[in-house]
Design an enzyme around this catalytic site. Sequence first.
Site, PDB file in Angstrom:
ATOM      1  N   ASP A 148       0.817  -1.217   0.000  1.00 33.48           N
ATOM      2  CA  ASP A 148       0.000   0.000   0.000  1.00 33.48           C
ATOM      3  C   ASP A 148       0.849   1.266   0.000  1.00 33.48           C
ATOM      4  OD1 ASP A 148      -2.171  -1.664   0.015  1.00 33.48           O
ATOM      5  OD2 ASP A 148      -3.209  -0.627   1.631  1.00 33.48           O
ATOM      6  N   ASN A 159      -4.918  -2.120  -4.607  1.00 36.24           N
ATOM      7  CA  ASN A 159      -6.112  -2.241  -3.765  1.00 36.24           C
ATOM      8  C   ASN A 159      -5.938  -1.408  -2.502  1.00 36.24           C
ATOM      9  OD1 ASN A 159      -8.658  -3.102  -3.043  1.00 36.24           O
ATOM     10  ND2 ASN A 159      -8.007  -5.092  -2.276  1.00 36.24           N
ATOM     11  N   SER A 203     -17.557   4.654   4.920  1.00 32.51           N
ATOM     12  CA  SER A 203     -16.121   4.685   5.207  1.00 32.51           C
ATOM     13  C   SER A 203     -15.732   6.064   5.699  1.00 32.51           C
ATOM     14  CB  SER A 203     -15.306   4.339   3.951  1.00 32.51           C
ATOM     15  OG  SER A 203     -13.920   4.519   4.187  1.00 32.51           O
ATOM     16  N   GLN A 205     -12.819   7.118   5.349  1.00 33.11           N
ATOM     17  CA  GLN A 205     -11.774   7.586   4.439  1.00 33.11           C
ATOM     18  C   GLN A 205     -12.268   8.690   3.509  1.00 33.11           C
ATOM     19  OE1 GLN A 205     -10.012   4.266   2.391  1.00 33.11           O
ATOM     20  NE2 GLN A 205      -9.197   3.351   4.264  1.00 33.11           N
ATOM     21  N   ASP A 230     -10.872  -2.583  11.965  1.00 31.50           N
ATOM     22  CA  ASP A 230      -9.820  -3.490  11.498  1.00 31.50           C
ATOM     23  C   ASP A 230      -9.372  -4.441  12.604  1.00 31.50           C
ATOM     24  OD1 ASP A 230      -9.915  -2.434   8.984  1.00 31.50           O
ATOM     25  OD2 ASP A 230      -8.166  -1.150   9.222  1.00 31.50           O
ATOM     26  N   GLU A 240     -11.302  -4.992   1.749  1.00 27.81           N
ATOM     27  CA  GLU A 240     -10.612  -5.745   0.708  1.00 27.81           C
ATOM     28  C   GLU A 240     -11.446  -6.916   0.198  1.00 27.81           C
ATOM     29  OE1 GLU A 240      -7.277  -3.545   2.736  1.00 27.81           O
ATOM     30  OE2 GLU A 240      -9.310  -4.201   3.157  1.00 27.81           O
ATOM     31  N   ARG A 295     -15.797  -8.841   4.505  1.00 28.20           N
ATOM     32  CA  ARG A 295     -15.156  -9.506   5.639  1.00 28.20           C
ATOM     33  C   ARG A 295     -16.148 -10.207   6.562  1.00 28.20           C
ATOM     34  NH1 ARG A 295     -10.476  -4.893   6.933  1.00 28.20           N
ATOM     35  NH2 ARG A 295      -8.928  -5.758   5.479  1.00 28.20           N
ATOM     36  N   HIS A 337      -5.222  -9.264   3.439  1.00 29.80           N
ATOM     37  CA  HIS A 337      -4.130  -9.416   4.402  1.00 29.80           C
ATOM     38  C   HIS A 337      -4.623  -9.699   5.813  1.00 29.80           C
ATOM     39  CE1 HIS A 337      -4.419  -4.957   5.642  1.00 29.80           C
ATOM     40  NE2 HIS A 337      -5.383  -5.173   4.774  1.00 29.80           N
ATOM     41  N   ARG A 338      -5.712  -9.077   6.214  1.00 31.20           N
ATOM     42  CA  ARG A 338      -6.165  -9.258   7.598  1.00 31.20           C
ATOM     43  C   ARG A 338      -6.792 -10.635   7.813  1.00 31.20           C
ATOM     44  NH1 ARG A 338      -4.538  -4.996   9.909  1.00 31.20           N
ATOM     45  NH2 ARG A 338      -4.670  -2.940   8.915  1.00 31.20           N
ATOM     46  N   LYS A 359       0.525  -6.501   1.769  1.00 28.91           N
ATOM     47  CA  LYS A 359      -0.228  -5.245   1.683  1.00 28.91           C
ATOM     48  C   LYS A 359       0.131  -4.312   2.824  1.00 28.91           C
ATOM     49  CE  LYS A 359      -5.001  -3.527   1.530  1.00 28.91           C
ATOM     50  NZ  LYS A 359      -4.863  -2.625   0.378  1.00 28.91           N
TER      51      LYS A 359
END
Length: 645
Positions: free
Chosen positions: A49, A92, A169, A171, A316, A344, A347, A389-390, A415
Amino acid sequence: MNHLDLPALTLAAGTVRLPGSKSISNRMLLLAALAEGTTEIRDLLDSDDTRVMLAALAKVGVGITALGGATWRVEGCNGVFPVRDADLFMGNAGTAIRPLTAALALSGGHYRLSGVSRMHERPIGDLVDGLMQIGADVRYTGNPGFPPLAIHPAQVKLAAPIRLRGDVSSQFLTALLMALPLIDSGAVIEMTTELISRPYVEITLNLMARFGVEVRREGWQRFTIPAGQRYRSPGVLHVEGDASAASYFLAAGVICGGPVRVEGVGRNSIQGDVRFADALETMGARIEWGEQYIEARGPAAGKLKAFDLDLNHIPDAAMTLAVAALFADGRCVLRNIASWRVKETDRIAAMATELRKLGATVEEGADFIAVTPASTLIPHVAIDTYDDHRMAMCFSLAALGGVPVTITDPQCVKKTFPDYFDALAEIAAPVIAIDGPSASGKGTVAERVAAALGYHYLDSGSLYRLTALAAIRAAVALDDEAGVAGLAAGLPASFEGGRILLAGDNVTDAIRSEEISVGASKVAALPAVRAALLARQRAYRRFPGLVADGRDMGSVVFPTAVVKVFLTASAEVRAERRYKQLIAKGMPANMHALLQDLQERDARDAQRSVAPLRQCDDADLVDTTEMNIEAAVAAVMAIVRQQRL
């Protein structure tokens, strides 16, 4: 490697130094690029990232220089990107594409942003709507509401507050907040829904303030950026450790008893995910906070407690709790996590699917998941990671239930945490440390024990010789402390079938020469080399486990080793063994001289001011005076079996 087989794990103890935070790293990079002046960013995360962000900024003309040691220099462009037309591939990386989209939309250029297929399924419509309210020209070139995007020059006008949704989000808000100071007239953002993931917005506001821009906040509904503010470089910045990544190791310590300490975040962290430790406390964990660390232990007695928690503030890190629920004493509910659906992968759905494979009963809804653990976990489950990744990092913790687990596509951790599985091994891979006086047979015994267990083997006694040989081959002066330490830090040494290899070359005999013996003594006197080799020795700890022999193995190098053995024999017997070894190799030997040398060495080792040679209080003594090698190996294996390894 498309899968990783984790063995059944039963312990987790030690210390992990966290990589830099992804959220902080990418925010710092963009703010430094937009600022006036030069910024030096230290401890920047090296991951997919951050590489996406670095590459994108370089492509729009920002001056970026790697200074080494996770330090980067960014030449700020004072809000005007030098390159006005570019195609940007964003992978991503949500923390890269969203704030960069906003900054580019206000910069007067023509840009095209795209990513991997999953990125084109992740929503960005709320951000685009907010930008279009002030006249930005951002167009969808695929499905409306999602990347890829085309940005065109436009005349931006701030006639009214920007109205923005915050329930998908945070973000989107972060992106607007970071970009709007590029407009001198000031701006107001009003939230039209509840704002999720608020701690991530706090990170944004904190970092903006470090670059000289203050934002007035009225609760979580209205944000005002006063006119006339510009970003100015603060000079040097340090990236905190990744608090989201800390969750895996803290949970490991709680599941297996610990203690596990994470370094790089602490009580004064600007990251909301440190509050994951509070959630662990509700499960009965014992947590200790420091300025730059958090330490976790399991409950003083009994299993972890079931929980029912609103986890909107740590979405997260909350994923780690879903796997920790496998070890609780009842049904656990994770609420207000709707944002999991647009990460991603979906989840909530992915987590439910994989938890069920392990035997858990799982209920899922639009914004919650409930996990009822099975009485025993199902072994040998193959966990699908969904290029997330998580998912990979979370489900590695299932192996701590004492069952083997296979992680598919483990490389997806690149990532945010490329070395994750090595870091997990540092606290969870079993170590058998074999120490003892010179010529006690510890090397031969350790290598055979490693072979019997299928573990990795470390002959630490050869590392200084190998370092000297590596320096000579690389034409590095043996008194060049920094140069030799650099070689030692990445020493490509391995130990296979009685052979010592340096970068694949068999140097078993070469490191026994007089030149290398003298060189080893020289480099061993350099503090930086000793520190580098200490870290290098610890790096040999990998799954499924490690048998390490040599000085200070159980006292200094691996103080949390699950098995510690102090192998010894009388000086007379050790001298006789050394004598026979030398004669067998056709080398001259004198029994009296060998005995005297061993006795003098024993005295020196016992009287060292730093880490004198002695049996650790928690080490098992094996006296091999009356044993042959087979009996000595059997004695150590009996100790290992007592630990159920």
